[in-house]
Design an enzyme around this catalytic site. Sequence first.
Site, PDB file in Angstrom:
ATOM      1  N   LYS A 195       3.960  20.377  13.578  1.00  8.31           N
ATOM      2  CA  LYS A 195       3.927  19.202  14.458  1.00  8.31           C
ATOM      3  C   LYS A 195       4.218  17.943  13.644  1.00  8.31           C
ATOM      4  CE  LYS A 195       0.821  16.213  15.743  1.00  8.31           C
ATOM      5  NZ  LYS A 195       1.587  14.965  15.938  1.00  8.31           N
ATOM      6  N   GLU A 269      -4.221  17.055   2.489  1.00  7.91           N
ATOM      7  CA  GLU A 269      -3.693  16.019   1.604  1.00  7.91           C
ATOM      8  C   GLU A 269      -3.932  14.702   2.331  1.00  7.91           C
ATOM      9  OE1 GLU A 269      -1.930  13.262   0.348  1.00  7.91           O
ATOM     10  OE2 GLU A 269       0.052  14.145   0.666  1.00  7.91           O
ATOM     11  N   CYS A 303       0.696   7.612   0.452  1.00 10.66           N
ATOM     12  CA  CYS A 303      -0.704   7.963   0.187  1.00 10.66           C
ATOM     13  C   CYS A 303      -1.063   7.735  -1.280  1.00 10.66           C
ATOM     14  CB  CYS A 303      -0.977   9.396   0.600  1.00 10.66           C
ATOM     15  SG  CYS A 303       0.267  10.528  -0.007  1.00 10.66           S
ATOM     16  N   GLU A 400      -7.913   2.151   2.355  1.00  9.68           N
ATOM     17  CA  GLU A 400      -6.466   2.378   2.293  1.00  9.68           C
ATOM     18  C   GLU A 400      -5.793   1.478   3.329  1.00  9.68           C
ATOM     19  OE1 GLU A 400      -4.974   6.251   3.647  1.00  9.68           O
ATOM     20  OE2 GLU A 400      -3.697   6.292   1.876  1.00  9.68           O
TER      21      GLU A 400
END
Length: 496
Positions: A195, A269, A303, A400
Site C-alpha cells: 500500500k 522503520e 526520516c 520530528e
Amino acid sequence: MTELERKQDRAPVPSEWTYAPAPESREIVQLQDRYGHFVGGEWLEPKQTYPTISPASEEVLAEVGQATTEEVDLAVKAARAAYENGWAKLPGSERAKYLFRIARILQERSREFAVLESLNGGKPIKESRDVDLPLAAAHFFYYAGWADKLEYAFPNRTPKPVGVAGQIIPWNFPLLMLSWKIAPALACGNTVVLKPAETTPLTALLFCDVLRQAELPPGVVNIVTGDGSTGAALVKHPGVDKIAFTGSTEVGKAIQRELAGTGKKLTLELGGKAANVIFDDAALDQAVEGIVNGIYFNQGHVCCAGSRLLVQESIYETVIEKLKRRLTTLRVGDPLDKNTDVGAINSKLQLDKITELVEAGKEEGAEIYQPPCRLPEKGYWFVPTVFTNVAQSYRIAQEEIFGPVLSVLTFRTPEEAVEKANNTPYGLSAGVWTEKGSRILWMAQQLRAGVVWANTYNRFDPTSPFGGYKESGYGREGGKHGLEPYLKFDSGSNGG
Ligand code: NDP
C-alpha cells in the site's frame, strides 16, 4: 584611475544573477483519469476513489482507488494463490531473472518515473532523477543477485520464504521505498501486497506496468491504494504473514500493538531526529554543504534528516554565517524545474504540521532565520529555516518536524556532543564532521544510531543495512541484513 578600473567602470554589471527557468517536460508521462487496484495481475475497478494532486499546483492528477477491507482481502488472496501456485518453489535463479528485468526496465523508463515522482510528490526533479530512480533500480539489481545465494548468505540454516508480505510505505520516497520493500521480499520467494501512501500513489501504479512488461507471474505483487484505513486492514488481515512498515512512530506503535501475539513477523522503520555534529577541525565549507544536504534535501521529508545541528562552540559564529549565506542561494519552487533545490511540501496536512512546530519554536524563545524568498502562489511551500538559541527541551529539538527546518545547538567537548546527540527518543542516524579518523570511530561507537555518516550525509547504498534503535524502529532494510525479515529458518533463530 588604472586601465583595469576604467574598464570595470564601463562593464555592464547585471544588477542580479538569476536562472532562466529550465522545466523538465511533463509529456513523457501519460496519466489515466482513473486508476484501480492491481490485484492478481489485473486492474480491479475500485468501489471508492479519491483525487490525487500535485502539491506544487494543487491540480488534480487522477482519481485513485480507496481500497476497502474486501478489496484488501482480494489482494491478499491473490498473493496467497501466487505464493502457493509456484512462486515460492521457483528456483532462486529464476526469481532473479524477474528482478533483473524489473531493474533494467526501471532504468529504461527512469525519466518517466522521475517526472511522475516529482509531479505527485513535490520533490525536485534533480533529486528524483539523480537519487530516487538510480537507487530504486540499484535495489532490484542488488537483491536479484541474492535470490539464488540465500543458502550461502545463511549457511546451515535452510532459509525459506515467510509467505505473504504486507508492505506499507510513506510519501517521502514513494518509488524508492517500494523498491526497498518489494526487491528483498521477491528475492526470498515471498509474494506481496503493497500500500503506497495516500498522497503519492502514482509511481506505484505506474510500477504495475513495469511488472507487466517484466512478465512477473500474476499475484506475486499486488498494489492497493488508499488511506490509513487500507493500511490498517492489511495489517489486520489473517492471511498476511509479515508486515513491513515505514512511517511515523505513532502508527508504528499502533501496528506493533495490533500484531502482538499474532505470530506475524514485523519490521518497523520509523521517525528520527538525527544529530549532525560539526567539530572545530572539520573542513567547514564541506560541512556546510553537508548540513544543507542533511536537512534541505527532499524538503526535509527524510526520516534520517540531520535536523539537529550540533556545532562546537569555537566555530559557531563562522558556521552560522556560512550557513546563512548558503541558504540565500537555495532556489525554492517548481519541482519540475531542473534548477530547483527545494520543492513543494508534500501535503497541506504536512505544511500545517511544520508551521505549527515552527510557531512553537518561536514561542519557546528560539531565534529564527529564513532567507529572502518568493514562494509560488499556489501549492504548499515552506522557506528553508534555521533556528538558533535552541534549548534541548524545545519541541523543535525533540520532535520530528519532517520539513526544511534546522535546529542549532552547541557543544564544547566530544563527550558533551555524544550526550546531546543521544538525548532523543529516536536513534536512526547521525553525522560526524572532523578530520580525525580516530574521533570518527570513537563517535560512531558512542552514538546510538543505526547509521552514522562521516564527513558526508544522506548517502544510501543497497548493500548497506539501514534501520534504527529505540523509537526509530527495528529490523534492517538493505544489505544481507535486509533479507532476514523475509525468511524463516529451520534451525537457529527465526531472524527476528
Ligand atoms: P503515517 O505513519 O501515518 O503514514 C505511513 C503509511 O502508513 C502511509 O501509507 C499511511 O497511509 C499508513 N497508515 C496510516 N495509518 C495507518 C494504520 N493505522 N495502519 C496501517 N497503516 C497506516 O505518516 P504520515 O504520512 O501521516 O506522516 C505523519 C508524520 O510521520 C510526518 O509528519 C513525519 O513526522 C512522520 N513520517 C515519518 C516517515 C519516516 O520515514 N520515518 C515517513 C512519513 C512520515 P496514509 O498515507 O493514507 O496515511
